[in-house]
Write an enzyme that holds these catalytic residues in place. Structure first.
Site, PDB file in Angstrom:
ATOM      1  N   ALA A  58       0.821  -1.211   0.000  1.00 37.18           N
ATOM      2  CA  ALA A  58       0.000   0.000   0.000  1.00 37.18           C
ATOM      3  C   ALA A  58       0.852   1.258   0.000  1.00 37.18           C
ATOM      4  CB  ALA A  58      -0.927   0.018   1.219  1.00 37.18           C
ATOM      5  N   CYS A  59       0.395   2.263  -0.747  1.00 35.64           N
ATOM      6  CA  CYS A  59       1.010   3.588  -0.721  1.00 35.64           C
ATOM      7  C   CYS A  59      -0.105   4.623  -0.713  1.00 35.64           C
ATOM      8  CB  CYS A  59       1.955   3.800  -1.909  1.00 35.64           C
ATOM      9  SG  CYS A  59       1.142   3.901  -3.515  1.00 35.64           S
ATOM     10  N   ASP A  60       0.241   5.901  -0.816  1.00 35.98           N
ATOM     11  CA  ASP A  60      -0.759   6.961  -0.722  1.00 35.98           C
ATOM     12  C   ASP A  60      -1.895   6.780  -1.725  1.00 35.98           C
ATOM     13  OD1 ASP A  60      -0.804   8.876   1.256  1.00 35.98           O
ATOM     14  OD2 ASP A  60       0.970   9.874   0.500  1.00 35.98           O
ATOM     15  N   SER A 118       3.567   1.651  -4.659  1.00 35.31           N
ATOM     16  CA  SER A 118       2.997   0.363  -4.265  1.00 35.31           C
ATOM     17  C   SER A 118       3.004  -0.625  -5.419  1.00 35.31           C
ATOM     18  CB  SER A 118       1.567   0.544  -3.735  1.00 35.31           C
ATOM     19  OG  SER A 118       0.711   1.039  -4.733  1.00 35.31           O
ATOM     20  N   VAL A 132      -3.464   3.245   0.630  1.00 34.61           N
ATOM     21  CA  VAL A 132      -3.385   2.921   2.054  1.00 34.61           C
ATOM     22  C   VAL A 132      -4.742   3.073   2.744  1.00 34.61           C
ATOM     23  CG1 VAL A 132      -2.801   5.254   2.828  1.00 34.61           C
ATOM     24  CG2 VAL A 132      -1.963   3.288   4.114  1.00 34.61           C
TER      25      VAL A 132
END
Length: 482
Positions: A400-402, A408, A433
């Site tokens: 997960a990323c922003d 990600s 995320v």
């Protein structure tokens, strides 16, 4: 001293707020980029000046940009604030600004979608626990209908005309710069903003809505190219590859592929932070590239997202490849020459120069500014330790990323290949995320996002990493799951 500290705190707070604005704007647009690309391809192919002119198929162009794309943005913005109910009222009220104007209402959708969802959310909080059993559905449906109807009327008569006036004012400002050959000066602002992660607020909030209106009238717009030009970043990475030293030099070729072909510009930000003087190189590249675009009449039919050379080719109208390539090449050459000269002037023992890992960490800290303090970090460690999964209990790993599309995706790809090479058959996906799937068994995030990931899915095992491209924790995880 106190005054200086106060100023620095104020400046940092303003930057964080702008970053949050950028994340919110991009969060409304990025999930719908596929629809924007589809519209761009239909436009490039079937309008009268397209590759395959077709009057019947070209009738899709207007309704998609006028109705579908703003509604998708309004729906997504409302969902970010208040789930499905927020999404419905966000789309409904967006219809008010669409009908109340004569231009594509991307900016209006970004405003009224989240705002309408927030108003509905406040009502839901006020009546929570006060509705008699059996009347929940009735109250929910009518409250959304009544509040949504009132807000839609307000958007039609008030917000829509106001946003159109603001958009016309911004368009006039951009046209003034174009008429006086001053458009390249915008890159003096854009290039530093990218490194500070303020590009989404500029690009998605201002440039893209205006550019979309221009594209409808002229079939293309140069504004799509101001922030997305991959040339300046490519020049920086080439300079590090050819005249740089150490880990930055060895990692630059891989970063070039990710940046130029993959369109993920974040990859070159740490290279600038290692030597902040290089911001002059990307400014020079951006200004010269935009100047070339303007002189040769370049433009794209839709936003190239991500900003890769492949997306540029896909969004370039018929007959526009030479101007497009010229601007990208000029930006690359200018950025490369300036960066090479600046790198050669760096002192070998310059104690202020950061290494690549430190710069990467600084980028992550800047992007995720405002994360929890030490007490929250302690809670995070406890939660991570408590949820460690055994091999038999792991079926899905989520990176997960922003936004769920950049780092990600790269991290998931790296981890997926390592698992496949080890003969481990486990699903690896990427997500935002804030939207981690409920069935995720292990969640991998950059360490400054771990608290948000735990809040999104507290039952999963959470693994924090420093570098999404080469973390030793990948190998540790693979060994555990063999």
């Amino acid at each position: 001293m106190a005054t200086t500290a106060t100023k620095q705190t104020s400046s940092g707070g303003a930057r964080v707020k702008l970053q949050q604005l950028g994340r919110m704007l991009s969060g409304m647009v990025l999930p719908n980029i596929g629809a924007f690309i589809a519209w761009g391809l239909i436009t490039a192919l079937f309008i009268p000046t397209g590759w395959l002119p077709n009057e019947s198929l070209a009738t899709l162009v207007g309704p998609i940009i006028t109705y579908l794309l703003p509604l998708l943005i309004g729906y997504t913005g409302g969902q970010m604030v208040h789930g499905k109910r927020g999404a419905v009222i966000g789309a409904l009220v967006t219809m008010g600004v669409i009908v109340g104007t004569s231009i594509p209402m991307f900016l209006g959708a970004m405003i009224v979608g989240p705002l309408a969802a927030w108003i509905l959310q406040q009502f839901d909080k006020a009546v929570d626990g006060k509705i008699k059993a059996g009347f929940e559905m009735l109250v929910n449906n009518f409250s959304l209908g009544i509040i949504g109807g009132v807000l839609t009327l307000g958007a039609l008569k008030g917000v829509g005309p106001l946003i159109q006036g603001l958009t016309n004012l911004l368009s006039d400002g951009v046209q003034f710069l174009v008429d006086h050959n001053l458009l390249p000066l915008i890159n003096v602002i854009i290039e530093p903003a990218k490194v500070l992660f303020l590009n989404n607020a500029i690009n998605q909030g201002i440039l893209s809505p205006i550019a979309a209106g221009e594209a409808v009238k002229a079939g293309k717009s140069i504004l799509f190219m101001l922030e997305s030009n991959p040339g300046p970043g490519l020049g920086i990475l080439l300079a590090y590859w050819l005249v740089g030293k150490g880990s930055a030099k060895s990692s630059a070729p891989g970063a070039i592929i990710i940046h130029f072909l993959g369109g993920i510009h974040e990859i070159y930000f740490p290279y600038i932070l290692m030597n902040p003087r290089l911001i002059l190189a990307v400014i020079g590249g951006g200004v010269s590239g935009t100047f070339t675009f303007q002189m040769l009449g370049a433009g794209l039919v839709a936003s190239p997202s991500p900003g890769s050379i492949f997306a540029y080719f896909a969004m370039t109208p018929k007959g526009g490849y030479l101007p497009m390539l010229s601007g990208v090449i000029v930006a690359t050459v200018v950025s490369f020459v300036l960066a090479s000269l600046l790198l050669k002037t760096v002192k070998k023992n310059d104690e202020e120069e950061m290494d690549l890992e430190e710069a990467t960490a600084k980028v992550k800290d800047m992007k995720s500014a405002g994360t929890a303090a030490q007490t929250a970090a302690t809670a995070t460690t406890a939660t991570v330790a408590a949820n460690v999964r055994t091999k038999a209990n792991v079926n899905k790993i989520v990176f997960a990323c922003d936004a769920g599309m950049g780092s990600s995706a790269m991290g998931a790809s790296v981890l997926r290949k390592k698992l496949q090479s080890a003969g481990v058959n486990i699903t690896v996906v990427n997500s935002a995320v804030s939207e981690i799937p409920a069935d995720a068994d292990i969640v991998v995030t950059q360490k400054t996002l771990t608290d948000r990931a735990i809040a999104s899915n507290p039952t999963a095992e959470h693994i924090s990493i420093d570098n999404f491209l080469k973390s030793p924790k990948y190998d540790e995880l693979v060994e555990r799951l063999k």
